[in-house]
Design a protein around this motif. Structure first.
Motif, PDB file in Angstrom:
ATOM      1  N   GLY A 194       0.810  -1.208   0.000  1.00  0.00           N
ATOM      2  CA  GLY A 194       0.000   0.000   0.000  1.00  0.00           C
ATOM      3  C   GLY A 194       0.844   1.258   0.000  1.00  0.00           C
ATOM      4  N   SER A 195       1.888   1.271   0.811  1.00  0.00           N
ATOM      5  CA  SER A 195       2.770   2.437   0.839  1.00  0.00           C
ATOM      6  C   SER A 195       3.483   2.623  -0.497  1.00  0.00           C
ATOM      7  CB  SER A 195       3.790   2.280   1.963  1.00  0.00           C
ATOM      8  OG  SER A 195       4.570   1.106   1.771  1.00  0.00           O
ATOM      9  N   ALA A 196       3.874   1.516  -1.136  1.00  0.00           N
ATOM     10  CA  ALA A 196       4.544   1.610  -2.433  1.00  0.00           C
ATOM     11  C   ALA A 196       3.608   2.184  -3.499  1.00  0.00           C
ATOM     12  CB  ALA A 196       5.046   0.233  -2.853  1.00  0.00           C
ATOM     13  N   MET A 197       2.339   1.788  -3.469  1.00  0.00           N
ATOM     14  CA  MET A 197       1.373   2.324  -4.436  1.00  0.00           C
ATOM     15  C   MET A 197       1.169   3.821  -4.234  1.00  0.00           C
ATOM     16  SD  MET A 197      -1.560  -0.618  -4.480  1.00  0.00           S
ATOM     17  CE  MET A 197      -1.220  -2.277  -5.097  1.00  0.00           C
ATOM     18  N   THR A 198       1.021   4.236  -2.974  1.00  0.00           N
ATOM     19  CA  THR A 198       0.862   5.665  -2.705  1.00  0.00           C
ATOM     20  C   THR A 198       2.084   6.454  -3.154  1.00  0.00           C
ATOM     21  OG1 THR A 198      -0.521   5.146  -0.790  1.00  0.00           O
ATOM     22  CG2 THR A 198       0.394   7.355  -0.907  1.00  0.00           C
ATOM     23  N   ALA A 199       3.268   5.922  -2.874  1.00  0.00           N
ATOM     24  CA  ALA A 199       4.494   6.611  -3.264  1.00  0.00           C
ATOM     25  C   ALA A 199       4.621   6.689  -4.789  1.00  0.00           C
ATOM     26  CB  ALA A 199       5.704   5.889  -2.674  1.00  0.00           C
ATOM     27  N   GLN A 200       4.227   5.625  -5.481  1.00  0.00           N
ATOM     28  CA  GLN A 200       4.324   5.629  -6.941  1.00  0.00           C
ATOM     29  C   GLN A 200       3.446   6.723  -7.552  1.00  0.00           C
ATOM     30  OE1 GLN A 200       2.667   2.193  -8.812  1.00  0.00           O
ATOM     31  NE2 GLN A 200       3.424   2.704 -10.848  1.00  0.00           N
TER      32      GLN A 200
END
Length: 386
Positions: free
Chosen positions: A238-244
């Motif tokens: 989830g954090s990776a998706m938000t950061a992307q």
């Protein structure tokens, strides 16, 4: 130009060839009429603002429906208009005759934003609560709008299958599913080991060793497996998706997609939601299996319970509906995590500080909502499969 040997007048208000201030006048034209004439300017009213303001206020108080005629005004600036406005009680008279050029000066006072207003001050606690409630309402509105756009785009994509981003879905399944297997395996095994060890110690006291299979199987397949997998994936993927998505906002790639007419939900949000809704049930099943393996190892070490007996008894004491219930929750958790990650990513402002805050809020909100939804499921399906 002055003649030689003569001195100019001291402190002239205007040059000799310029306009000269005319005395401001306020006269009663008739019993129900007031005429305003002369120059109502900063220099003409110098030192007499309060005098004229009181005279106007007395005139308004004496006859509130009187006609005010401003057509004979020579010059009028903001100072003169403000004097009239305040004398009128900060509102135009009911009967007013003025020139078109006067409208612009009085328009600034007609706007509520131009008038000084004292807002009631709230205490620190109430102010913080108000800010939190407004922030929550803003997120709720934006999230609802995102869900609506996503549903509309799903219908559009079903009518035009060529728009489906298969490669993006496949890449997200790999990143959120396959690459999450090692960490979920380690955490699941250790949690199952610890849980089984604690349960075995208690059951051994009462001679109910065999019931460790019932407790572990039901708790892991129905609750702990899907919940633990969702929490790990929310913090990892989830954090990776938000950061992307947030980085795409910072680098203006989202604006470029909009210029090219490419929908953000079709290209970015929908593939992530579909991929995580597909991969998380598989990750949850993998996590549950490793938790049962760790529990079986602890039961064998603590209770001398044979692993073959453990595997043989497990299907008989845990109904299949618990497994399906865990799968349904995992699909819902996956879609919710991806949706929240995309929501916070799209709200990122083009600066690095906003990006960090969005990632943190995304993870915290996703984990919180996963636990809340799991509790709701536990209450609604409390009589199913038990």
């Amino acid at each position: 130009m002055h003649e030689a040997g003569t001195l100019p007048a001291e402190n002239p208000a205007w040059p000799e060839d310029g306009p000269v201030d005319v005395e401001p006048q306020l006269q009663a034209g008739s019993a129900a009429e007031w005429r305003v004439s002369g120059d109502w300017t900063l220099l003409a009213l110098r030192g007499r603002y309060e005098e004229f303001r009181l005279r106007i206020a007395e005139a308004v108080a004496a006859r509130g429906d009187a006609l005010w005629d401003l057509r004979e005004l020579g010059r009028l600036d903001t100072a003169g208009a403000l004097t009239l406005w305040q004398g009128w009680g900060q509102k135009p008279p009911a009967r007013l005759l003025w020139l078109p050029e006067h409208v612009t000066l009085f328009a600034q006072f007609l706007q509520h934003a131009a008038l000084p207003r004292r807002r009631p001050r709230l205490g620190p606690g109430l102010a913080l609560l108000r800010a939190r409630l407004l922030g929550f309402a803003s997120h709720a509105v934006d999230l609802t709008a995102l869900v609506g756009r996503l549903l509309l785009d799903f219908v559009h994509v079903l009518r035009h299958p060529s728009l489906i981003a298969w490669r993006e879905i496949s890449a997200n399944v790999f990143r959120t599913g396959a690459q999450a297997l090692p960490i979920t395996a380690l955490v699941g095994f250790l949690v199952g080991l610890t849980l089984s060890y604690l349960i075995s110690r208690q059951l051994k006291t009462y001679g109910a060793d065999i019931f460790v299979i019932n407790i572990l199987g039901l708790a892991v397949l129905r609750e702990l497996g899907p919940l633990l997998a969702a929490i790990i994936v929310a913090g990892r993927s989830g954090s990776a998706m938000t950061a992307q998505i947030g980085v795409m906002r910072v680098t203006q790639e989202l604006d470029a997609l909009s210029v090219m007419g490419i929908s953000h939900t079709v290209r970015l949000v929908a593939p992530k939601v579909v991929a995580l809704a597909v991969s998380l049930p598989l990750v949850a099943l993998w996590t549950s299996a490793l938790m049962l393996l760790g529990g079986m190892a602890a039961a064998n070490a603590q209770l001398k319970l044979d692993p073959v007996q453990f595997l043989h008894t497990l299907p008989n004491v845990v109904e299949p509906v618990n497994l399906w219930l865990g799968w349904v929750k995992s699909m819902l958790f996956g879609g919710l995590i991806a949706l929240l990650a995309s929501h916070f990513g799209l709200r990122v402002k083009p600066n690095t500080e906003s990006l960090g805050q969005a990632v943190t809020q995304s993870v915290v909100t996703a984990i919180t909502l996963v636990i809340v939804v799991d509790a709701i499921f536990a209450v609604l399906f409390s009589d199913v499969g038990l």
